[in-house]
Motif scaffolding. Structure first.
Motif, PDB file in Angstrom:
ATOM      1  N   PHE A  99      30.513  52.184  -1.390  1.00 43.40           N
ATOM      2  CA  PHE A  99      29.258  53.220  -1.988  1.00 43.40           C
ATOM      3  C   PHE A  99      28.751  53.747  -1.450  1.00 43.40           C
ATOM      4  N   LYS A 100      28.201  55.091  -2.415  1.00 45.83           N
ATOM      5  CA  LYS A 100      27.874  56.572  -1.329  1.00 45.83           C
ATOM      6  C   LYS A 100      26.307  55.901  -0.939  1.00 45.83           C
ATOM      7  N   ASP A 101      25.205  54.867  -1.606  1.00 46.61           N
ATOM      8  CA  ASP A 101      24.490  54.433  -0.635  1.00 46.61           C
ATOM      9  C   ASP A 101      24.418  53.818   0.775  1.00 46.61           C
ATOM     10  N   ASP A 102      23.197  54.234   1.670  1.00 43.98           N
ATOM     11  CA  ASP A 102      23.409  53.312   2.198  1.00 43.98           C
ATOM     12  C   ASP A 102      23.130  52.003   2.729  1.00 43.98           C
ATOM     13  N   LEU A 192      21.828  54.967  17.145  1.00 39.34           N
ATOM     14  CA  LEU A 192      22.832  54.175  17.209  1.00 39.34           C
ATOM     15  C   LEU A 192      22.022  53.140  16.024  1.00 39.34           C
ATOM     16  N   HIS A 193      20.933  52.517  16.120  1.00 33.26           N
ATOM     17  CA  HIS A 193      20.038  51.887  15.681  1.00 33.26           C
ATOM     18  C   HIS A 193      20.328  51.836  13.932  1.00 33.26           C
ATOM     19  N   LYS A 194      20.245  53.278  13.641  1.00 35.95           N
ATOM     20  CA  LYS A 194      20.215  54.476  11.992  1.00 35.95           C
ATOM     21  C   LYS A 194      20.784  53.964  11.703  1.00 35.95           C
ATOM     22  N   LEU A 195      22.093  54.370  12.481  1.00 27.00           N
ATOM     23  CA  LEU A 195      23.656  54.417  11.788  1.00 27.00           C
ATOM     24  C   LEU A 195      23.966  53.115  11.819  1.00 27.00           C
ATOM     25  N   VAL A 196      23.816  51.793  12.991  1.00 25.66           N
ATOM     26  CA  VAL A 196      24.079  50.737  12.656  1.00 25.66           C
ATOM     27  C   VAL A 196      23.604  50.341  10.976  1.00 25.66           C
ATOM     28  N   PHE A 197      22.492  50.246  10.757  1.00 25.46           N
ATOM     29  CA  PHE A 197      21.254  49.881   9.806  1.00 25.46           C
ATOM     30  C   PHE A 197      22.072  50.324   8.090  1.00 25.46           C
ATOM     31  N   GLN A 198      22.075  51.818   8.396  1.00 24.47           N
ATOM     32  CA  GLN A 198      23.019  52.497   7.242  1.00 24.47           C
ATOM     33  C   GLN A 198      23.763  52.091   6.808  1.00 24.47           C
ATOM     34  N   HIS A 199      25.239  51.522   7.547  1.00 26.84           N
ATOM     35  CA  HIS A 199      26.289  51.346   7.100  1.00 26.84           C
ATOM     36  C   HIS A 199      26.362  49.314   6.872  1.00 26.84           C
TER      37      HIS A 199
END
Length: 269
Positions: A99-102, A192-199
């Protein structure tokens, strides 16, 4: 009701946990509750049955091609009629490849995948309906998934990084370990928190809580251990902590869970 599981081909093993077929020949209506698993799914409804999910105290009919975002709280569902469903279960981080979306924007919702992917997924659904051969159906799905990986390959590096972060967090989700992992990858703890949540749709600590809960659920269903033993084996500090988390993910206590029927969850453990 019965579940059958099928493993993906070698090329898709890093991305797909398994495929499954869910069949129900009974017209009997029933309600159930889906618990958080830490994993996302695509479900193709190939039968005449109807599923409904509870949103804001109202049951709504689910689409023919369902995409399940991360479920972080108990979700009530209702079944009517006979079912034939073909599901794709991803690993925690791997739905992001397709998927292209977060991924986080899909949390606690069941989306019509046609609204996200468009005509290609509609065509795939039509092809799945045209054959009853499970081998052919999986071949059609795998061809679609492989093409999506090729199309979205620019996301691979970030997703692989998330996979390594999740592995590092699995046994130690403390802030000190998060800080150490951030230093290792040259990023801030906030990123790190943002990266994990986005994916994944999950914060690092939420990921660990769901994994711990799922382990306890498996023990409840497959052993006769006392709750105290299950709590400690699953990594809880004490039984009261275990019961509190269990109730937040299921809407009921472990004792009530054993006394009541949750047919879908008990089939997929």
């Amino acid at each position: 009701m019965q579940f059958q599981y099928f493993l993906p081909s070698e090329i898709l093993k890093p991305y797909i946990k398994h495929y499954y077929i869910f069949e129900s020949d009974s017209d009997k209506e029933f309600e159930d509750t889906v618990f958080p698993s830490g994993e996302m799914e695509i479900i193709f409804n190939l039968g005449d049955g109807i599923w409904e999910s509870l949103v804001d105290q109202t049951f709504y009919k689910t689409p023919k091609i369902e995409f399940w975002g991360q479920i972080t709280k108990p979700l009530s569902i209702k079944s009517q009629g006979k079912h034939m469903m073909l599901g794709i279960r991803f690993y925690t981080h791997t739905a992001a490849y397709f998927f292209k979306d977060d991924i986080g924007i899909f949390n606690n919702q069941i989306f019509d995948l046609e609204d996200i992917v468009g005509n290609p997924i509609k065509k795939l659904h039509e092809q799945l309906l045209e054959t009853s051969d499970i081998k052919k159906r999986i071949e059609l799905i795998e061809a679609f998934l492989i093409q999506k990986i090729i199309t979205n390959d620019k996301r691979a590096d970030k997703i692989e990084k998330v996979a390594h972060i999740l592995s590092s967090l699995l046994n130690d989700p403390t802030e000190s370990n998060i800080n150490s992992i951030s230093v290792k990858y040259g990023i801030t703890p906030r990123y790190l928190h943002k990266l994990v949540f986005q994916h994944t749709g999950l914060a690092p600590k939420a990921f660990n809580k769901i994994k711990r809960f799922q382990h306890s659920l498996k023990l409840i269903n497959t052993t006769e251990y006392p709750f105290t033993s299950i709590a400690y084996d699953s990594g809880y500090f004490d039984q009261s902590h275990f019961i509190r988390d269990f109730k937040s993910f299921t809407g009921t206590t472990p004792t009530s869970y054993l006394e009541n029927q949750f047919p879908i969850n008990q089939l997929i453990i």
